[in-house]
Design an enzyme around this catalytic site. Sequence first.
Site, PDB file in Angstrom:
ATOM      1  N   ASP A   1      -2.993   9.049  -3.162  1.00  7.22           N
ATOM      2  CA  ASP A   1      -3.343   8.045  -4.283  1.00  7.22           C
ATOM      3  C   ASP A   1      -4.809   7.725  -3.997  1.00  7.22           C
ATOM      4  OD1 ASP A   1      -3.134   6.511  -1.600  1.00  7.22           O
ATOM      5  OD2 ASP A   1      -1.098   6.221  -2.143  1.00  7.22           O
TER       6      ASP A   1
ATOM      7  N   ASP B   1      -7.207   4.461  -3.444  1.00  2.70           N
ATOM      8  CA  ASP B   1      -7.136   2.955  -3.113  1.00  2.70           C
ATOM      9  C   ASP B   1      -8.817   2.472  -3.434  1.00  2.70           C
ATOM     10  OD1 ASP B   1      -4.658   2.687  -2.546  1.00  2.70           O
ATOM     11  OD2 ASP B   1      -5.266   3.263  -0.581  1.00  2.70           O
TER      12      ASP B   1
ATOM     13  N   ASP C   1      -7.989   0.708  10.534  1.00  8.33           N
ATOM     14  CA  ASP C   1      -7.351   1.113  11.585  1.00  8.33           C
ATOM     15  C   ASP C   1      -8.251   2.186  12.457  1.00  8.33           C
ATOM     16  OD1 ASP C   1      -6.548   2.792   9.604  1.00  8.33           O
ATOM     17  OD2 ASP C   1      -4.356   2.672  10.050  1.00  8.33           O
TER      18      ASP C   1
HETATM   19  P1  ATP Z   1      -2.214   7.967   3.316  1.00 12.40           P
HETATM   20  O1  ATP Z   1      -2.288   7.518   1.924  1.00 12.40           O
HETATM   21  O2  ATP Z   1      -2.487   9.473   3.316  1.00 12.40           O
HETATM   22  O3  ATP Z   1      -0.753   7.672   3.806  1.00 12.40           O
HETATM   23  P2  ATP Z   1      -4.183   5.900   4.136  1.00 12.40           P
HETATM   24  O4  ATP Z   1      -5.123   6.148   5.043  1.00 12.40           O
HETATM   25  O5  ATP Z   1      -4.696   6.001   2.624  1.00 12.40           O
HETATM   26  O6  ATP Z   1      -3.084   7.488   4.094  1.00 12.40           O
HETATM   27  P3  ATP Z   1      -2.700   3.707   3.155  1.00 12.40           P
HETATM   28  O7  ATP Z   1      -1.412   3.105   3.804  1.00 12.40           O
HETATM   29  O8  ATP Z   1      -2.458   4.172   1.934  1.00 12.40           O
HETATM   30  O9  ATP Z   1      -3.019   4.811   4.262  1.00 12.40           O
HETATM   31  O10 ATP Z   1      -3.631   2.642   3.568  1.00 12.40           O
HETATM   32  C1  ATP Z   1      -5.221   2.819   2.753  1.00 12.40           C
HETATM   33  C2  ATP Z   1      -6.098   2.300   3.711  1.00 12.40           C
HETATM   34  O11 ATP Z   1      -5.774   0.724   4.394  1.00 12.40           O
HETATM   35  C3  ATP Z   1      -5.915   2.892   5.122  1.00 12.40           C
HETATM   36  O12 ATP Z   1      -6.878   4.252   4.884  1.00 12.40           O
HETATM   37  C4  ATP Z   1      -6.885   1.959   5.893  1.00 12.40           C
HETATM   38  O13 ATP Z   1      -8.093   1.982   5.940  1.00 12.40           O
HETATM   39  C5  ATP Z   1      -6.093   0.721   5.756  1.00 12.40           C
HETATM   40  N1  ATP Z   1      -4.862   0.289   6.404  1.00 12.40           N
HETATM   41  C6  ATP Z   1      -3.773   0.836   6.010  1.00 12.40           C
HETATM   42  N2  ATP Z   1      -2.802   0.473   6.776  1.00 12.40           N
HETATM   43  C7  ATP Z   1      -3.478  -0.456   7.932  1.00 12.40           C
HETATM   44  C8  ATP Z   1      -3.041  -0.894   9.291  1.00 12.40           C
HETATM   45  N3  ATP Z   1      -1.844  -0.914   9.377  1.00 12.40           N
HETATM   46  N4  ATP Z   1      -4.053  -1.584   9.963  1.00 12.40           N
HETATM   47  C9  ATP Z   1      -5.193  -1.322   9.550  1.00 12.40           C
HETATM   48  N5  ATP Z   1      -5.834  -0.903   8.398  1.00 12.40           N
HETATM   49  C10 ATP Z   1      -4.644  -0.228   7.710  1.00 12.40           C
HETATM   50 MG    MG Z   2      -3.530   5.666   0.690  1.00 13.10          MG
END
Ligand code: ATP
Ligand code: MG
Length: 505
Positions: free
Chosen positions: A90, A92, A203
């Site tokens: 996705d 963001d 994170d």
């Molecule tokens: P994917 O979508 O592949 O699972 P992602 O890194 O995009 O990985 P998401 O859960 O979609 O993960 O979160 C988007 C962003 O928000 C992350 O890349 C990170 O920067 C931030 N984020 C999400 N969860 C956390 C957390 N628990 N602590 C700190 N930052 C977070």
């Molecule tokens: Mg994501």
Amino acid sequence: MRQLGRRARYYRKLAPYNKRNVPALTSPAAPVDFPAPLARVVPRDQHTVSRSQVSPNALRVLYRLKDAGYQGFLVGGCVRDLLIGLTPKDFDVATNALPEEVKRLFRNCRLIGRRFRLAHVFFGSEIIEVATFRAASAPAQADEPLADLDPEEGEGPEISEPDEFDADVADTQGEDAHVLDEHGRILRDNAYGSIDDDVWRRDFTANALYYNIADFSIWDYVGGLEDVLARRLRVIGDPETRFREDPVRMLRAARFAAKLDFTLDPPVEAAIRACSGLLASAPPARLFDETLKLFLAGHGAKSLASLRRLGLLEVLLPTVAGYLARHPDSLVEPLLVRGLESTDARVREGKSVTPTYLFALLLYGPIAQAIETLPPNRWHEAGAILDACDIAVRDLSARVALPRRFSLGVREMFALQPRLEQPRGRRALRLLEHPRFRAAYDLLRLRADLGLASPEMAAWWTQLQATAPEERGGMADGLSGGARSAGASRGPRRRRRRGGAKPAA
Ligand code: ATP
Ligand code: MG
């Protein structure tokens, strides 16, 4: 509202000055333990992220924000994935526009969240999540019950949160905008900020890269670009502190290691070993979501290995880990691994996968364990099987909240096993219509592949499905007593092997 408007004007004024072009302040080897005041801006000709790889809807959102005078960045996993040639799951968006301002820009937009508000912009089935820059560390969005706070859309679902979370979202810049509990876990985090603040709540360095729609540059405050290219996972700040703030980040580390083939930085791994127990205090509903992300996104088998290596499986799924540890030679482990591998293959082929099947795999050991406390002559009884499922689900729910529709599905899958193994004439044909038939049949085949069920019976069901409906009755009639009794006579032995206490030769 007046207050929000003032803040919005402030951020808009700030926008032109936010772009800086300075070298990285962090070397890859240095801990990322203090806010670097300035971002390194990597121009378009020095990175590989191209607009042609970005969802057109995400681009629409970014351009609309930009045209309205706001900043618009892609952020997080999508930038990371594009840099290493993966297709993002996705897209963001991060912006200095406040949620209400985002809402005003998009007709197809809803505001969600209570502890922090987010805008969801809908384009058919695609949702672009737009988050206003926030200050300090925030837990994952998944931690947030997705309450619909949009006053125009009426009341959202009821949320059972302690009163202390009921902060007025309009009053979020006060000194108690960030609240930690006695373990350092974030309880409340509401303050909006600028991009310079926003980066520190993320994170991992790999997840903290911002792609700027204004000039297609990437902003990197934390050495994330080098880390992504070196496939290295580093925590922003002190790993133990960040894992205490939000223990689910440890599962995220295990997941990114599995999904991206990233190596965990040694201090990250050490901190996980020191803090893994804290995961037990994470909300079970959130752990359910994380479990799906670990196991149903195409890298489930690797996630299992990663969780076990890091000692996280025993906290997330203690009964599963306990069973595997107590029965190292059982067939339950190969069954689980093979089941996850075939689930991964289905994801790669774009086929559907279900939490029901996943939890049937995960709970196979704990269910076998519960059945094996009974005398062997009861192992085929429907009541005994259902009781064993209930015990396994109850134990699971101490950590992972399995919604009822999935636990009912798991029960049905297991209750169908003896009926598939010993089909009774034409009545067996009705099983083909059972809503859980396909999952139960897949489980039967998996068990048969491992010698835990009769391969002949599994082949019979395969053939039955390939046979024209009008000829199936004949097949059922042709089910000789021999086939049935062969299945029945192997029952107890199969059960013992399924439990894995002593795999039969
Ligand atoms: P994917 O979508 O592949 O699972 P992602 O890194 O995009 O990985 P998401 O859960 O979609 O993960 O979160 C988007 C962003 O928000 C992350 O890349 C990170 O920067 C931030 N984020 C999400 N969860 C956390 C957390 N628990 N602590 C700190 N930052 C977070
Ligand atoms: Mg994501």
